[in-house]
Scaffold this motif. Structure first.
Motif, mmCIF file in Angstrom:
data_model
loop_
_atom_site.group_PDB
_atom_site.id
_atom_site.type_symbol
_atom_site.label_atom_id
_atom_site.label_comp_id
_atom_site.label_asym_id
_atom_site.label_seq_id
_atom_site.Cartn_x
_atom_site.Cartn_y
_atom_site.Cartn_z
ATOM 1 N N THR A 1 4.980 27.051 24.087
ATOM 2 C CA THR A 1 5.334 26.547 25.422
ATOM 3 C C THR A 1 4.254 25.622 25.979
ATOM 4 N N ILE A 2 3.315 25.209 25.150
ATOM 5 C CA ILE A 2 2.234 24.368 25.640
ATOM 6 C C ILE A 2 2.746 23.006 26.087
ATOM 7 N N GLY A 3 3.851 22.551 25.494
ATOM 8 C CA GLY A 3 4.436 21.275 25.900
ATOM 9 C C GLY A 3 4.964 21.310 27.323
ATOM 10 N N PRO A 4 5.896 22.245 27.636
ATOM 11 C CA PRO A 4 6.364 22.359 29.019
ATOM 12 C C PRO A 4 5.245 22.648 30.007
ATOM 13 N N ALA A 5 4.270 23.487 29.618
ATOM 14 C CA ALA A 5 3.167 23.818 30.519
ATOM 15 C C ALA A 5 2.311 22.591 30.815
ATOM 16 N N THR A 6 2.040 21.786 29.801
ATOM 17 C CA THR A 6 1.228 20.587 29.996
ATOM 18 C C THR A 6 1.971 19.554 30.825
ATOM 19 N N SER A 7 3.260 19.372 30.552
ATOM 20 C CA SER A 7 4.055 18.434 31.346
ATOM 21 C C SER A 7 4.088 18.854 32.810
ATOM 22 N N ALA A 8 4.285 20.149 33.057
ATOM 23 C CA ALA A 8 4.307 20.654 34.432
ATOM 24 C C ALA A 8 2.950 20.483 35.104
ATOM 25 N N ALA A 9 1.866 20.758 34.373
ATOM 26 C CA ALA A 9 0.530 20.607 34.932
ATOM 27 C C ALA A 9 0.248 19.157 35.305
ATOM 28 N N CYS A 10 0.685 18.232 34.456
ATOM 29 C CA CYS A 10 0.496 16.806 34.764
ATOM 30 C C CYS A 10 1.312 16.395 35.983
ATOM 31 N N GLU A 11 2.502 16.949 36.122
ATOM 32 C CA GLU A 11 3.335 16.635 37.288
ATOM 33 C C GLU A 11 2.681 17.154 38.569
ATOM 34 N N VAL A 12 2.146 18.374 38.526
ATOM 35 C CA VAL A 12 1.443 18.922 39.685
ATOM 36 C C VAL A 12 0.208 18.082 39.992
ATOM 37 N N ALA A 13 -0.528 17.705 38.936
ATOM 38 C CA ALA A 13 -1.724 16.879 39.133
ATOM 39 C C ALA A 13 -1.356 15.542 39.756
ATOM 40 N N ARG A 14 -0.224 14.988 39.344
ATOM 41 C CA ARG A 14 0.205 13.711 39.927
ATOM 42 C C ARG A 14 0.528 13.866 41.403
ATOM 43 N N GLU A 15 1.177 14.968 41.770
ATOM 44 C CA GLU A 15 1.478 15.205 43.174
ATOM 45 C C GLU A 15 0.200 15.437 43.976
ATOM 46 N N ILE A 16 -0.803 16.048 43.358
ATOM 47 C CA ILE A 16 -2.097 16.214 44.033
ATOM 48 C C ILE A 16 -2.737 14.849 44.267
ATOM 49 N N VAL A 17 -2.657 13.975 43.256
ATOM 50 C CA VAL A 17 -3.196 12.625 43.389
ATOM 51 C C VAL A 17 -2.480 11.870 44.502
ATOM 52 N N GLU A 18 -1.164 12.036 44.569
ATOM 53 C CA GLU A 18 -0.359 11.346 45.577
ATOM 54 C C GLU A 18 -0.386 12.047 46.935
ATOM 55 N N ASP A 19 -0.999 13.233 46.970
ATOM 56 C CA ASP A 19 -1.063 14.050 48.183
ATOM 57 C C ASP A 19 0.343 14.392 48.686
ATOM 58 N N THR A 20 1.227 14.739 47.737
ATOM 59 C CA THR A 20 2.593 15.122 48.098
ATOM 60 C C THR A 20 2.938 16.525 47.604
ATOM 61 N N ASP A 21 1.922 17.264 47.120
ATOM 62 C CA ASP A 21 2.209 18.591 46.572
ATOM 63 C C ASP A 21 2.552 19.575 47.681
ATOM 64 N N GLU A 22 3.378 20.542 47.335
ATOM 65 C CA GLU A 22 3.833 21.559 48.285
ATOM 66 C C GLU A 22 3.386 22.949 47.848
ATOM 67 N N GLY A 23 2.203 23.039 47.288
ATOM 68 C CA GLY A 23 1.705 24.309 46.764
ATOM 69 C C GLY A 23 1.690 24.260 45.252
ATOM 70 N N VAL A 24 0.553 24.595 44.670
ATOM 71 C CA VAL A 24 0.375 24.431 43.227
ATOM 72 C C VAL A 24 1.357 25.277 42.425
ATOM 73 N N PHE A 25 1.420 26.574 42.684
ATOM 74 C CA PHE A 25 2.260 27.457 41.882
ATOM 75 C C PHE A 25 3.742 27.155 42.065
ATOM 76 N N ARG A 26 4.147 26.869 43.310
ATOM 77 C CA ARG A 26 5.545 26.537 43.566
ATOM 78 C C ARG A 26 5.939 25.253 42.852
ATOM 79 N N THR A 27 5.087 24.234 42.956
ATOM 80 C CA THR A 27 5.373 22.963 42.303
ATOM 81 C C THR A 27 5.350 23.103 40.785
ATOM 82 N N PHE A 28 4.401 23.898 40.273
ATOM 83 C CA PHE A 28 4.296 24.097 38.831
ATOM 84 C C PHE A 28 5.552 24.773 38.287
ATOM 85 N N TRP A 29 6.026 25.807 38.955
ATOM 86 C CA TRP A 29 7.205 26.522 38.491
ATOM 87 C C TRP A 29 8.437 25.622 38.512
ATOM 88 N N ARG A 30 8.547 24.811 39.555
ATOM 89 C CA ARG A 30 9.670 23.887 39.631
ATOM 90 C C ARG A 30 9.588 22.839 38.525
#
Length: 216
Positions: free
Chosen positions: A38-67
């Motif tokens: 599952t390292i592929g889905p986990a890495t893709s999700a982590a990059c998506e969360v990191a991108r939202e952090i960069v854009e300052d649009t994240d709504e909570g790390v764990f919630r965004t990661f799970w989504r």
């Protein structure tokens, strides 16, 4: 003076909040990567969360990661298996060549290592940009190859960050003890954040853009 320390936009609070977010992201990535496949889905999700952090649009790390990890899970699992197979083949080849003697063995080792780095560079944008992509798995790979040819130094930087913990554990005495802990606690999140920061800047990606919007 003292009241400014408790302001939410205080630089110290901002930095500490960012470190906390990246630490939570590292933990989420590590836990979801434990099955290895599952390292592929986990890495893709982590990059998506990191991108939202960069854009300052994240709504909570764990919630965004799970989504994010549920989005395109099947495609990212396919990427995960692909990368595992490629890594296994490369590792076996390097191990076999390292056991040979003579100058030709050194040449083959260098050529094989160089080929693995090039392949890794060509695929270095697959998972970071998979989160918002609507492309098929094959189109996603073609896009990554195209972007790598456009920004080879950026692709090499992505590969270097991903390989850094393995290089440290291989060459630094005692690193096998503290590197995994550091990466699980903070390093993984910092790496994803760095990758997405310079990827967004290099391809001028704006919030909510998809890779197809800017060929990235």
């Amino acid at each position: 003076m003292s009241s400014s320390l408790f302001r939410q936009d205080n630089p110290f609070n901002v930095v500490m909040g960012r470190i906390g977010d990246l630490a939570m992201l590292s933990v989420a990535w590590f836990v979801c990567s434990i099955p290895i496949v599952t390292i592929g889905p986990a890495t893709s999700a982590a990059c998506e969360v990191a991108r939202e952090i960069v854009e300052d649009t994240d709504e909570g790390v764990f919630r965004t990661f799970w989504r994010a990890i549920k989005r395109r899970f099947g495609v990212n699992m396919l990427f995960s298996l692909l990368f595992i197979v490629l890594f296994a083949i490369g590792a076996v080849d390097l191990w076999y060549i390292s056991r040979q003697t003579g100058d030709s063995a050194s040449v083959f080792y260098g050529v094989t290592l160089g080929a693995l780095v090039i392949v890794a560079m060509m695929l270095s944008f697959v998972l970071p940009l998979s989160g918002r992509s609507k492309l098929s798995w094959w189109e996603q790979i073609r896009q990554s190859v195209r972007l790598s040819l456009m920004k080879p130094l950026l692709a090499l930087g992505n590969v270097a960050l991903i390989a850094l913990p393995f290089v440290l554990m291989w060459f630094v005495p005692g690193a096998v003890v503290w590197v995994p802990i550091l990466w699980c606690v903070l390093g993984a999140g910092v790496s994803m954040w760095a990758i997405m920061t310079w990827t967004c800047r290099a391809f001028q990606l704006k919030p909510r853009d998809t890779p197809a919007d800017h060929d990235a």
